[in-house]
Scaffold this motif. Structure first.
Motif, PDB file in Angstrom:
ATOM      1  N   SER A 140       0.820  -1.203   0.000  1.00 42.38           N
ATOM      2  CA  SER A 140       0.000   0.000   0.000  1.00 42.38           C
ATOM      3  C   SER A 140       0.856   1.256   0.000  1.00 42.38           C
ATOM      4  CB  SER A 140      -0.919  -0.010   1.232  1.00 42.38           C
ATOM      5  OG  SER A 140      -1.673   1.179   1.313  1.00 42.38           O
ATOM      6  N   LYS A 141       1.926   1.252   0.813  1.00 43.79           N
ATOM      7  CA  LYS A 141       2.835   2.405   0.843  1.00 43.79           C
ATOM      8  C   LYS A 141       3.541   2.581  -0.494  1.00 43.79           C
ATOM      9  CE  LYS A 141       2.101   3.413   5.185  1.00 43.79           C
ATOM     10  NZ  LYS A 141       1.359   4.639   5.574  1.00 43.79           N
ATOM     11  N   PHE A 142       3.916   1.467  -1.113  1.00 47.51           N
ATOM     12  CA  PHE A 142       4.557   1.524  -2.425  1.00 47.51           C
ATOM     13  C   PHE A 142       3.599   2.115  -3.454  1.00 47.51           C
ATOM     14  CE2 PHE A 142       5.464  -0.307  -6.580  1.00 47.51           C
ATOM     15  CZ  PHE A 142       6.822  -0.034  -6.718  1.00 47.51           C
ATOM     16  N   ASN A 143       2.333   1.710  -3.381  1.00 51.18           N
ATOM     17  CA  ASN A 143       1.326   2.221  -4.313  1.00 51.18           C
ATOM     18  C   ASN A 143       1.170   3.731  -4.175  1.00 51.18           C
ATOM     19  OD1 ASN A 143      -0.897   1.664  -6.255  1.00 51.18           O
ATOM     20  ND2 ASN A 143      -2.152   2.519  -4.599  1.00 51.18           N
ATOM     21  N   LYS A 144       1.148   4.227  -2.951  1.00 55.42           N
ATOM     22  CA  LYS A 144       1.021   5.666  -2.718  1.00 55.42           C
ATOM     23  C   LYS A 144       2.240   6.423  -3.253  1.00 55.42           C
ATOM     24  CE  LYS A 144      -2.065   5.346   1.271  1.00 55.42           C
ATOM     25  NZ  LYS A 144      -2.259   5.618   2.717  1.00 55.42           N
ATOM     26  N   ALA A 145       3.420   5.806  -3.084  1.00 55.44           N
ATOM     27  CA  ALA A 145       4.635   6.435  -3.600  1.00 55.44           C
ATOM     28  C   ALA A 145       4.583   6.545  -5.119  1.00 55.44           C
ATOM     29  CB  ALA A 145       5.864   5.631  -3.165  1.00 55.44           C
ATOM     30  N   MET A 146       4.111   5.485  -5.778  1.00 54.91           N
ATOM     31  CA  MET A 146       4.007   5.500  -7.242  1.00 54.91           C
ATOM     32  C   MET A 146       2.952   6.498  -7.714  1.00 54.91           C
ATOM     33  SD  MET A 146       6.335   3.516  -8.447  1.00 54.91           S
ATOM     34  CE  MET A 146       7.314   4.183  -7.074  1.00 54.91           C
ATOM     35  N   ASP A 147       1.853   6.621  -6.957  1.00 60.01           N
ATOM     36  CA  ASP A 147       0.837   7.631  -7.284  1.00 60.01           C
ATOM     37  C   ASP A 147       1.440   9.033  -7.211  1.00 60.01           C
ATOM     38  OD1 ASP A 147      -1.060   5.695  -7.643  1.00 60.01           O
ATOM     39  OD2 ASP A 147      -2.027   5.962  -5.699  1.00 60.01           O
ATOM     40  N   PHE A 148       2.275   9.255  -6.202  1.00 62.81           N
ATOM     41  CA  PHE A 148       2.938  10.551  -6.033  1.00 62.81           C
ATOM     42  C   PHE A 148       3.860  10.841  -7.222  1.00 62.81           C
ATOM     43  CE2 PHE A 148       6.316  13.293  -4.320  1.00 62.81           C
ATOM     44  CZ  PHE A 148       5.555  14.320  -3.805  1.00 62.81           C
ATOM     45  N   VAL A 149       4.608   9.812  -7.647  1.00 58.91           N
ATOM     46  CA  VAL A 149       5.493   9.961  -8.811  1.00 58.91           C
ATOM     47  C   VAL A 149       4.678  10.273 -10.056  1.00 58.91           C
ATOM     48  CG1 VAL A 149       7.082   8.732 -10.354  1.00 58.91           C
ATOM     49  CG2 VAL A 149       7.310   8.485  -7.879  1.00 58.91           C
ATOM     50  N   PHE A 150       3.555   9.562 -10.232  1.00 63.64           N
ATOM     51  CA  PHE A 150       2.704   9.784 -11.403  1.00 63.64           C
ATOM     52  C   PHE A 150       2.153  11.203 -11.434  1.00 63.64           C
ATOM     53  CE2 PHE A 150      -1.735   9.990 -12.896  1.00 63.64           C
ATOM     54  CZ  PHE A 150      -1.515   9.805 -14.250  1.00 63.64           C
ATOM     55  N   ILE A 151       1.614  11.655 -10.314  1.00 64.32           N
ATOM     56  CA  ILE A 151       1.010  12.984 -10.252  1.00 64.32           C
ATOM     57  C   ILE A 151       2.037  14.066 -10.570  1.00 64.32           C
ATOM     58  CG2 ILE A 151      -0.020  14.697  -8.694  1.00 64.32           C
ATOM     59  CD1 ILE A 151      -1.431  12.341  -7.283  1.00 64.32           C
ATOM     60  N   ASN A 152       3.214  13.959  -9.977  1.00 67.06           N
ATOM     61  CA  ASN A 152       4.255  14.957 -10.233  1.00 67.06           C
ATOM     62  C   ASN A 152       4.764  14.883 -11.664  1.00 67.06           C
ATOM     63  OD1 ASN A 152       5.323  16.506  -7.615  1.00 67.06           O
ATOM     64  ND2 ASN A 152       4.602  14.496  -6.987  1.00 67.06           N
ATOM     65  N   GLY A 153       5.024  13.663 -12.146  1.00 66.07           N
ATOM     66  CA  GLY A 153       5.552  13.502 -13.495  1.00 66.07           C
ATOM     67  C   GLY A 153       4.593  13.981 -14.562  1.00 66.07           C
ATOM     68  N   PHE A 154       3.318  13.594 -14.439  1.00 65.83           N
ATOM     69  CA  PHE A 154       2.359  14.011 -15.457  1.00 65.83           C
ATOM     70  C   PHE A 154       2.091  15.508 -15.393  1.00 65.83           C
ATOM     71  CE2 PHE A 154      -1.672  14.924 -17.374  1.00 65.83           C
ATOM     72  CZ  PHE A 154      -1.596  14.210 -18.562  1.00 65.83           C
ATOM     73  N   SER A 155       2.031  16.056 -14.197  1.00 66.72           N
ATOM     74  CA  SER A 155       1.766  17.496 -14.053  1.00 66.72           C
ATOM     75  C   SER A 155       2.860  18.321 -14.731  1.00 66.72           C
ATOM     76  CB  SER A 155       1.654  17.870 -12.574  1.00 66.72           C
ATOM     77  OG  SER A 155       0.566  17.202 -11.958  1.00 66.72           O
ATOM     78  N   ILE A 156       4.108  17.899 -14.554  1.00 69.25           N
ATOM     79  CA  ILE A 156       5.216  18.616 -15.198  1.00 69.25           C
ATOM     80  C   ILE A 156       5.133  18.473 -16.715  1.00 69.25           C
ATOM     81  CG2 ILE A 156       7.737  18.698 -15.471  1.00 69.25           C
ATOM     82  CD1 ILE A 156       7.926  17.823 -12.526  1.00 69.25           C
ATOM     83  N   ALA A 157       4.798  17.252 -17.189  1.00 64.92           N
ATOM     84  CA  ALA A 157       4.648  17.031 -18.631  1.00 64.92           C
ATOM     85  C   ALA A 157       3.554  17.929 -19.208  1.00 64.92           C
ATOM     86  CB  ALA A 157       4.325  15.560 -18.897  1.00 64.92           C
ATOM     87  N   MET A 158       2.423  17.999 -18.516  1.00 61.38           N
ATOM     88  CA  MET A 158       1.320  18.834 -18.968  1.00 61.38           C
ATOM     89  C   MET A 158       1.721  20.302 -19.009  1.00 61.38           C
ATOM     90  SD  MET A 158      -2.593  18.967 -17.471  1.00 61.38           S
ATOM     91  CE  MET A 158      -2.031  19.442 -15.824  1.00 61.38           C
ATOM     92  N   LEU A 159       2.498  20.737 -18.029  1.00 62.39           N
ATOM     93  CA  LEU A 159       2.977  22.117 -18.002  1.00 62.39           C
ATOM     94  C   LEU A 159       3.880  22.396 -19.203  1.00 62.39           C
ATOM     95  CD1 LEU A 159       3.320  24.865 -16.566  1.00 62.39           C
ATOM     96  CD2 LEU A 159       5.252  23.831 -15.324  1.00 62.39           C
ATOM     97  N   VAL A 160       4.805  21.472 -19.490  1.00 65.70           N
ATOM     98  CA  VAL A 160       5.718  21.654 -20.622  1.00 65.70           C
ATOM     99  C   VAL A 160       4.933  21.761 -21.922  1.00 65.70           C
ATOM    100  CG1 VAL A 160       7.526  20.551 -22.002  1.00 65.70           C
ATOM    101  CG2 VAL A 160       7.660  20.497 -19.499  1.00 65.70           C
ATOM    102  N   TRP A 161       4.007  20.840 -22.151  1.00 65.86           N
ATOM    103  CA  TRP A 161       3.214  20.870 -23.383  1.00 65.86           C
ATOM    104  C   TRP A 161       2.345  22.115 -23.461  1.00 65.86           C
ATOM    105  CZ3 TRP A 161       2.064  15.143 -22.186  1.00 65.86           C
ATOM    106  CH2 TRP A 161       3.029  14.326 -22.795  1.00 65.86           C
ATOM    107  N   SER A 162       1.810  22.530 -22.329  1.00 61.05           N
ATOM    108  CA  SER A 162       0.961  23.725 -22.310  1.00 61.05           C
ATOM    109  C   SER A 162       1.751  24.967 -22.711  1.00 61.05           C
ATOM    110  CB  SER A 162       0.345  23.914 -20.919  1.00 61.05           C
ATOM    111  OG  SER A 162      -0.523  22.844 -20.587  1.00 61.05           O
ATOM    112  N   VAL A 163       2.974  25.075 -22.207  1.00 63.22           N
ATOM    113  CA  VAL A 163       3.832  26.214 -22.562  1.00 63.22           C
ATOM    114  C   VAL A 163       4.127  26.211 -24.062  1.00 63.22           C
ATOM    115  CG1 VAL A 163       6.139  27.214 -22.292  1.00 63.22           C
ATOM    116  CG2 VAL A 163       4.871  26.438 -20.275  1.00 63.22           C
ATOM    117  N   VAL A 164       4.427  25.021 -24.615  1.00 66.04           N
ATOM    118  CA  VAL A 164       4.724  24.912 -26.050  1.00 66.04           C
ATOM    119  C   VAL A 164       3.489  25.263 -26.876  1.00 66.04           C
ATOM    120  CG1 VAL A 164       5.452  23.376 -27.912  1.00 66.04           C
ATOM    121  CG2 VAL A 164       6.504  23.183 -25.655  1.00 66.04           C
ATOM    122  N   ILE A 165       2.322  24.817 -26.428  1.00 64.75           N
ATOM    123  CA  ILE A 165       1.077  25.137 -27.143  1.00 64.75           C
ATOM    124  C   ILE A 165       0.860  26.646 -27.186  1.00 64.75           C
ATOM    125  CG2 ILE A 165      -1.451  24.990 -27.027  1.00 64.75           C
ATOM    126  CD1 ILE A 165      -1.104  22.128 -25.937  1.00 64.75           C
TER     127      ILE A 165
END
Length: 227
Positions: A140-165
């Motif tokens: 369960s703790k591992f799952n939460k850690a991976m969720d945290f990685v996903f949220i941060n990673g995707f949010s940064i990706a979305m920001l990068v693409w948004s700036v380029v758009i």
């Protein structure tokens, strides 16, 4: 010779448009599968409850894992669509790839291995029950850690693409501003200690980003400009 060159250019243009449309469709389909997964995903519980919902857990997480390569292809197409001389759109793809690996690991361990293990060995645990609970707690703790990685990673990706758009207008600029607004809400949520890793918090995050992904996929399909 001039006609031959024009034909080659036209064919390359058509292939580019077809790739862009296919990537857009992948984003839309992947988003629909993500939402379906959230609707099917049951909340956790004790070992007995997990044995009862094991099949649902396996099905919902199998759908989530299945949609990863589909949506990854769509994001690669988005990076191609937004390509500039600086190749900055591929920075977004790098971050999103990192986040999708986290999703795959979390889904595999907690959505496939855990329910299979508990369902098969629940009646044979005996004195080892407490050890099993510790293992499940670690998962369960591992799952939460991976969720945290996903949220941060995707949010940064979305920001990068948004700036380029916003900079290139290769997709409607309001998509860039919308992505920037979603990223801002995520930052505010973290500052206010909003629990994005809870079932409801993660669901809210998923539904927010899905709306952005679907719009992006739609305009990639409708976009008539080759990059």
């Amino acid at each position: 010779m001039g006609i031959y060159f024009c034909d080659i250019t036209k064919n390359r243009y058509s292939m580019k448009i077809s790739f862009q449309k296919l990537a857009g469709y992948c984003l839309i389909i992947g988003s629909i599968l993500m939402v379906l997964t959230m609707f099917l995903h049951p909340s956790g519980g004790n070992l007995e409850h997990i044995t009862k919902i094991a099949k649902v857990l396996i099905i919902s997480h199998s759908i989530a894992i299945f949609c990863i390569p589909i949506i990854a292809f769509g994001f690669y197409g988005l990076s191609e669509t937004l390509q500039t001389s600086s190749k900055s759109s591929y920075l977004g793809f790098t971050f999103v790839g990192f986040s999708l690996v986290a999703v795959m690991l979390a889904g595999s361990i907690n959505g496939l291995i855990l329910p299979m293990y508990v369902y098969k060995f629940y009646n044979k645990m005996g004195q080892n029950l407490e050890i099993v609970k510790l293992i499940i707690g670690y998962g369960s703790k591992f799952n939460k850690a991976m969720d945290f990685v996903f949220i941060n990673g995707f949010s940064i990706a979305m920001l990068v693409w948004s700036v380029v758009i916003i900079q290139t207008s290769k997709l409607p600029r309001w998509l860039g501003f919308y992505g920037f607004i979603l990223f801002t809400f995520v930052i505010i949520g973290f500052l206010l200690d909003f629990n994005f890793i809870s079932v409801w918090g993660f669901s809210i995050y998923i539904f927010g980003i899905v709306s952005w992904i679907v719009f992006v996929g739609y305009f990639m399909v409708k976009n008539k400009k080759a990059t």
